[in-house]
Design an enzyme around this catalytic site. Structure first.
Site, PDB file in Angstrom:
ATOM      1  N   LYS A  80       2.117  -3.519   7.375  1.00  0.00           N
ATOM      2  CA  LYS A  80       2.313  -3.730   5.927  1.00  0.00           C
ATOM      3  C   LYS A  80       3.775  -3.477   5.551  1.00  0.00           C
ATOM      4  O   LYS A  80       4.351  -4.188   4.721  1.00  0.00           O
ATOM      5  CB  LYS A  80       1.394  -2.813   5.115  1.00  0.00           C
ATOM      6  N   THR A 102       0.812  -1.215   0.000  1.00  0.00           N
ATOM      7  CA  THR A 102       0.000   0.000   0.000  1.00  0.00           C
ATOM      8  C   THR A 102       0.846   1.266   0.000  1.00  0.00           C
ATOM      9  O   THR A 102       1.966   1.263   0.529  1.00  0.00           O
ATOM     10  CB  THR A 102      -0.912  -0.004   1.253  1.00  0.00           C
ATOM     11  N   ASP A 103       0.283   2.350  -0.520  1.00  0.00           N
ATOM     12  CA  ASP A 103       0.979   3.646  -0.465  1.00  0.00           C
ATOM     13  C   ASP A 103       1.151   4.139   0.960  1.00  0.00           C
ATOM     14  O   ASP A 103       1.945   5.043   1.227  1.00  0.00           O
ATOM     15  CB  ASP A 103       0.257   4.702  -1.322  1.00  0.00           C
ATOM     16  N   GLU A 104       0.386   3.542   1.909  1.00  0.00           N
ATOM     17  CA  GLU A 104       0.476   4.021   3.291  1.00  0.00           C
ATOM     18  C   GLU A 104       1.841   3.743   3.910  1.00  0.00           C
ATOM     19  O   GLU A 104       2.186   4.339   4.936  1.00  0.00           O
ATOM     20  CB  GLU A 104      -0.625   3.388   4.145  1.00  0.00           C
ATOM     21  N   TYR A 162      -1.601  -0.391  11.143  1.00  0.00           N
ATOM     22  CA  TYR A 162      -1.830  -1.062   9.853  1.00  0.00           C
ATOM     23  C   TYR A 162      -0.640  -0.869   8.922  1.00  0.00           C
ATOM     24  O   TYR A 162      -0.072  -1.829   8.398  1.00  0.00           O
ATOM     25  CB  TYR A 162      -3.116  -0.538   9.197  1.00  0.00           C
TER      26      TYR A 162
HETATM   27  P1  NAD Z   1     -10.255  -6.628   2.467  1.00  0.00           P
HETATM   28  O1  NAD Z   1     -10.206  -6.328   3.932  1.00  0.00           O
HETATM   29  O2  NAD Z   1     -11.484  -6.316   1.695  1.00  0.00           O
HETATM   30  O3  NAD Z   1      -9.949  -8.182   2.220  1.00  0.00           O
HETATM   31  C1  NAD Z   1      -8.965  -8.869   2.923  1.00  0.00           C
HETATM   32  C2  NAD Z   1      -9.243 -10.360   2.751  1.00  0.00           C
HETATM   33  O4  NAD Z   1      -8.214 -11.080   3.432  1.00  0.00           O
HETATM   34  C3  NAD Z   1     -10.574 -10.808   3.358  1.00  0.00           C
HETATM   35  O5  NAD Z   1     -11.240 -11.661   2.459  1.00  0.00           O
HETATM   36  C4  NAD Z   1     -10.158 -11.564   4.610  1.00  0.00           C
HETATM   37  O6  NAD Z   1     -11.064 -12.591   4.985  1.00  0.00           O
HETATM   38  C5  NAD Z   1      -8.816 -12.127   4.192  1.00  0.00           C
HETATM   39  N1  NAD Z   1      -7.926 -12.422   5.324  1.00  0.00           N
HETATM   40  C6  NAD Z   1      -7.665 -11.634   6.401  1.00  0.00           C
HETATM   41  N2  NAD Z   1      -6.804 -12.271   7.225  1.00  0.00           N
HETATM   42  C7  NAD Z   1      -6.493 -13.458   6.640  1.00  0.00           C
HETATM   43  C8  NAD Z   1      -5.654 -14.534   6.988  1.00  0.00           C
HETATM   44  N3  NAD Z   1      -4.932 -14.528   8.133  1.00  0.00           N
HETATM   45  N4  NAD Z   1      -5.573 -15.592   6.157  1.00  0.00           N
HETATM   46  C9  NAD Z   1      -6.300 -15.620   4.992  1.00  0.00           C
HETATM   47  N5  NAD Z   1      -7.127 -14.640   4.633  1.00  0.00           N
HETATM   48  C10 NAD Z   1      -7.217 -13.563   5.430  1.00  0.00           C
HETATM   49  O7  NAD Z   1      -8.986  -5.906   1.866  1.00  0.00           O
HETATM   50  P2  NAD Z   1      -8.770  -5.231   0.434  1.00  0.00           P
HETATM   51  O8  NAD Z   1      -9.221  -3.838   0.500  1.00  0.00           O
HETATM   52  O9  NAD Z   1      -9.300  -6.149  -0.604  1.00  0.00           O
HETATM   53  O10 NAD Z   1      -7.169  -5.219   0.383  1.00  0.00           O
HETATM   54  C11 NAD Z   1      -6.466  -6.310  -0.186  1.00  0.00           C
HETATM   55  C12 NAD Z   1      -4.989  -6.031  -0.074  1.00  0.00           C
HETATM   56  O11 NAD Z   1      -4.690  -4.809  -0.742  1.00  0.00           O
HETATM   57  C13 NAD Z   1      -4.485  -5.837   1.358  1.00  0.00           C
HETATM   58  O12 NAD Z   1      -3.236  -6.446   1.460  1.00  0.00           O
HETATM   59  C14 NAD Z   1      -4.365  -4.341   1.519  1.00  0.00           C
HETATM   60  O13 NAD Z   1      -3.352  -4.023   2.453  1.00  0.00           O
HETATM   61  C15 NAD Z   1      -4.000  -3.925   0.121  1.00  0.00           C
HETATM   62  N6  NAD Z   1      -4.400  -2.583  -0.304  1.00  0.00           N
HETATM   63  C16 NAD Z   1      -5.699  -2.165  -0.159  1.00  0.00           C
HETATM   64  C17 NAD Z   1      -6.070  -0.906  -0.630  1.00  0.00           C
HETATM   65  C18 NAD Z   1      -7.476  -0.386  -0.494  1.00  0.00           C
HETATM   66  O14 NAD Z   1      -7.697   0.821  -0.704  1.00  0.00           O
HETATM   67  N7  NAD Z   1      -8.460  -1.205  -0.177  1.00  0.00           N
HETATM   68  C19 NAD Z   1      -5.114  -0.081  -1.237  1.00  0.00           C
HETATM   69  C20 NAD Z   1      -3.789  -0.543  -1.332  1.00  0.00           C
HETATM   70  C21 NAD Z   1      -3.458  -1.797  -0.885  1.00  0.00           C
HETATM   71  O1  DAU Z   2      -4.049   4.272   0.673  1.00  0.00           O
HETATM   72  C1  DAU Z   2      -4.272   2.892   0.591  1.00  0.00           C
HETATM   73  C2  DAU Z   2      -5.095   2.478   1.781  1.00  0.00           C
HETATM   74  O2  DAU Z   2      -6.390   3.038   1.577  1.00  0.00           O
HETATM   75  C3  DAU Z   2      -5.166   0.971   1.967  1.00  0.00           C
HETATM   76  O3  DAU Z   2      -3.892   0.475   2.252  1.00  0.00           O
HETATM   77  C4  DAU Z   2      -6.126   0.622   3.106  1.00  0.00           C
HETATM   78  O4  DAU Z   2      -6.292  -0.792   3.169  1.00  0.00           O
HETATM   79  C5  DAU Z   2      -7.470   1.268   2.834  1.00  0.00           C
HETATM   80  O5  DAU Z   2      -8.328   1.052   3.942  1.00  0.00           O
HETATM   81  C6  DAU Z   2      -7.313   2.775   2.606  1.00  0.00           C
HETATM   82  O6  DAU Z   2      -6.888   3.458   3.814  1.00  0.00           O
HETATM   83  P1  DAU Z   2      -7.510   4.876   4.260  1.00  0.00           P
HETATM   84  O7  DAU Z   2      -7.351   5.000   5.714  1.00  0.00           O
HETATM   85  O8  DAU Z   2      -7.022   5.975   3.406  1.00  0.00           O
HETATM   86  O9  DAU Z   2      -9.037   4.595   3.835  1.00  0.00           O
HETATM   87  P2  DAU Z   2     -10.421   4.880   4.585  1.00  0.00           P
HETATM   88  O10 DAU Z   2     -11.510   4.534   3.623  1.00  0.00           O
HETATM   89  O11 DAU Z   2     -10.486   4.289   5.942  1.00  0.00           O
HETATM   90  O12 DAU Z   2     -10.382   6.465   4.757  1.00  0.00           O
HETATM   91  C7  DAU Z   2     -10.239   7.319   3.639  1.00  0.00           C
HETATM   92  C8  DAU Z   2     -10.212   8.745   4.169  1.00  0.00           C
HETATM   93  O13 DAU Z   2     -11.514   9.049   4.703  1.00  0.00           O
HETATM   94  C9  DAU Z   2      -9.232   8.966   5.312  1.00  0.00           C
HETATM   95  O14 DAU Z   2      -8.690  10.273   5.220  1.00  0.00           O
HETATM   96  C10 DAU Z   2     -10.093   8.862   6.552  1.00  0.00           C
HETATM   97  C11 DAU Z   2     -11.449   9.420   6.082  1.00  0.00           C
HETATM   98  N1  DAU Z   2     -12.629   8.837   6.760  1.00  0.00           N
HETATM   99  C12 DAU Z   2     -12.762   7.490   6.756  1.00  0.00           C
HETATM  100  C13 DAU Z   2     -13.812   6.893   7.403  1.00  0.00           C
HETATM  101  C14 DAU Z   2     -13.972   5.385   7.424  1.00  0.00           C
HETATM  102  C15 DAU Z   2     -13.566   9.664   7.353  1.00  0.00           C
HETATM  103  O15 DAU Z   2     -13.446  10.914   7.336  1.00  0.00           O
HETATM  104  N2  DAU Z   2     -14.605   9.071   8.003  1.00  0.00           N
HETATM  105  C16 DAU Z   2     -14.771   7.731   8.061  1.00  0.00           C
HETATM  106  O16 DAU Z   2     -15.742   7.263   8.695  1.00  0.00           O
END
Ligand code: NAD
Ligand code: DAU
Length: 366
Positions: free
Chosen positions: A176, A148-150, A172
């Site tokens: 990562k 992730t970019d985080e 988190y």
């Molecule tokens: P998500 O939370 O929707 O899905 C995660 C999945 O992993 C779920 O199906 C969960 O059941 C499974 N899981 C959790 N723990 C596990 C374990 N111990 N063994 C097997 N399965 C397990 O997440 P997402 O948003 O689909 O993100 C997927 C990946 O992409 C993650 O690695 C996350 O860090 C990364 N990522 C997400 C975002 C975003 O904005 N959502 C952005 C950048 C990177």
């Molecule tokens: O940048 C990549 C990441 O993006 C991934 O690695 C993470 O898995 C994914 O959850 C996401 O992280 P963020 O923390 O950026 O996403 P989130 O949707 O939780 O929040 C997006 C922005 O919105 C952040 O600035 C927090 C704000 N927010 C979020 C929630 C849930 C609010 O203001 N209110 C809220 O209730």
């Protein structure tokens, strides 16, 4: 002639961990829908974020279902992981605890999955590498870690590049980053074939309603309050889920061992801008928005350069306008998908995360 030259995928048997979640299920759906003979095994623990309904388009299609298998299990369990990695040409690790707010409430699960789980997968790949060297399989599996970019931390100005220092600031993102460092150590120490992607904020259908866009969409549809953290001027770079999944597939095929690739959306917006767009399309009033206590340690901005990925030949296909419209319409049409998720465990989480915040909230100025 190589498989790439024949236009066939380089890897035919994929192990997709976390494939019942948001981005992993999109990857599995899109790869199997190509009908190019690829087989996918999803290994997923089915935490609160894993959902078999995300895989229904696969399981309801006999041709795709024949090339698909779902195994419910933990990536941190070597007994589950080893035989699955033994059968795979490549392992794509989407499995993670993925929500920053939950990592602030309960960090431990993040360490188990996002660090120890990665280690277990890497060890299984190392065993297969040894077997390949001994001639017991054709080649060792390629490992792709979805990151992730985080991991770059909050970027006040400019854009993060792949060789920038990692400065994660939440449990988190720290977990990562630790997972990434382990991957890199296995490349350097054991010569493992591994690549990394760092994606930006992803949005689209099937995203769990804990995240900003689906939370605000589903709350607004039900005329519930929208809890905006702090001043709402935090900036994120939004990436459509099919583009994120496609970029991961591209890096799997073409990425250079040991390299990391940023996957940005090229769509930087403040949270306020996002909320305005959602409310406008749904025809709901700004008065639903509540300004609530900020997320502790809230990263102000993420922004990355994706030029390295572009040089590898990848371009996103979905504009922000089209992706957001498709997402809003999908959530409006698919309440049968999200309503069951917003019950049970959800209610406990929601009152823990938002109860006091909403009670102490104020009207958000527009
Ligand atoms: P998500 O939370 O929707 O899905 C995660 C999945 O992993 C779920 O199906 C969960 O059941 C499974 N899981 C959790 N723990 C596990 C374990 N111990 N063994 C097997 N399965 C397990 O997440 P997402 O948003 O689909 O993100 C997927 C990946 O992409 C993650 O690695 C996350 O860090 C990364 N990522 C997400 C975002 C975003 O904005 N959502 C952005 C950048 C990177
Ligand atoms: O940048 C990549 C990441 O993006 C991934 O690695 C993470 O898995 C994914 O959850 C996401 O992280 P963020 O923390 O950026 O996403 P989130 O949707 O939780 O929040 C997006 C922005 O919105 C952040 O600035 C927090 C704000 N927010 C979020 C929630 C849930 C609010 O203001 N209110 C809220 O209730």
């Amino acid at each position: 002639m190589t498989s790439a030259q024949r236009g066939q995928p380089r890897f035919e048997r994929l192990l997709v961990t976390g494939g019942a979640g948001f981005i992993g299920s999109c990857f599995a759906r899109d790869v199997l829908a190509r009908r190019d003979g690829t087989h996918i095994t999803v290994l997923d623990k089915m935490t609160y974020a894993g959902n078999p309904a995300n895989l229904a388009p696969i399981t309801s299609d006999p041709e795709q279902a024949a090339r698909f298998r779902l195994v419910v299990g933990d990536i941190a369990d070597p007994a589950v992981v080893a035989p699955l990695v033994a059968q795979a040409d490549a392992v794509i690790n989407f499995a993670a605890e993925s929500h920053v707010d939950r990592s602030i409430l309960d960090p431990e699960a993040f360490l188990r999955t996002d660090v120890l789980g990665v280690h277990v997968l890497l060890e299984a790949c190392r065993v297969e590498q040894t077997r390949a060297a001994a001639g017991h399989r054709e080649r060792s599996p390629r490992f792709l870690q979805v990151s992730t970019d985080e991991v770059y931390g909050s970027v006040e100005t400019g854009e993060s590049r792949e060789d920038d220092r990692l400065e994660p600031r939440s449990p988190y993102s720290a977990a990562k980053a630790a997972g990434e460092l382990l991957v890199n150590s296995y490349v350097v120490t054991y010569g493992l074939d591994a690549v990394l992607t760092r994606g930006s904020n992803t949005y689209g259908p099937y995203q769990h309603p804990e995240k900003l866009i689906p939370l605000f969409l589903t709350n607004a549809i039900g005329d519930q309050q929208l809890p905006l953290y702090g001043d709402g001027l935090q900036r994120r770079d939004w990436l459509y889920v099919a583009d994120h999944a496609g970029a991961i597939g591209h890096v799997l095929e073409h990425g250079v061992t040991g390299q990391a690739y940023n996957v940005g959306g090229g769509n930087e917006r403040t949270n306020r801008e996002i909320v305005t767009l959602l409310l406008d399309r749904l025809g709901k009033p700004w008065s639903l928005v509540r300004q609530v206590e900020d997320r502790p340690g809230h990263d102000r901005r993420y922004a990355m350069s994706s030029s390295k990925l572009a040089a590898l030949g990848w371009q996103n296909k979905v504009t922000f306008e089209a992706g957001l419209a498709a997402t809003i319409d999908w959530f409006a049409a698919n309440d049968a998908w999200w309503r069951p998720i917003k019950s049970g465990e959800w209610e406990t989480y929601y009152s823990r995360q938002y109860g006091a915040r909403l009670a102490g909230s104020s009207k958000a100025s527009q």
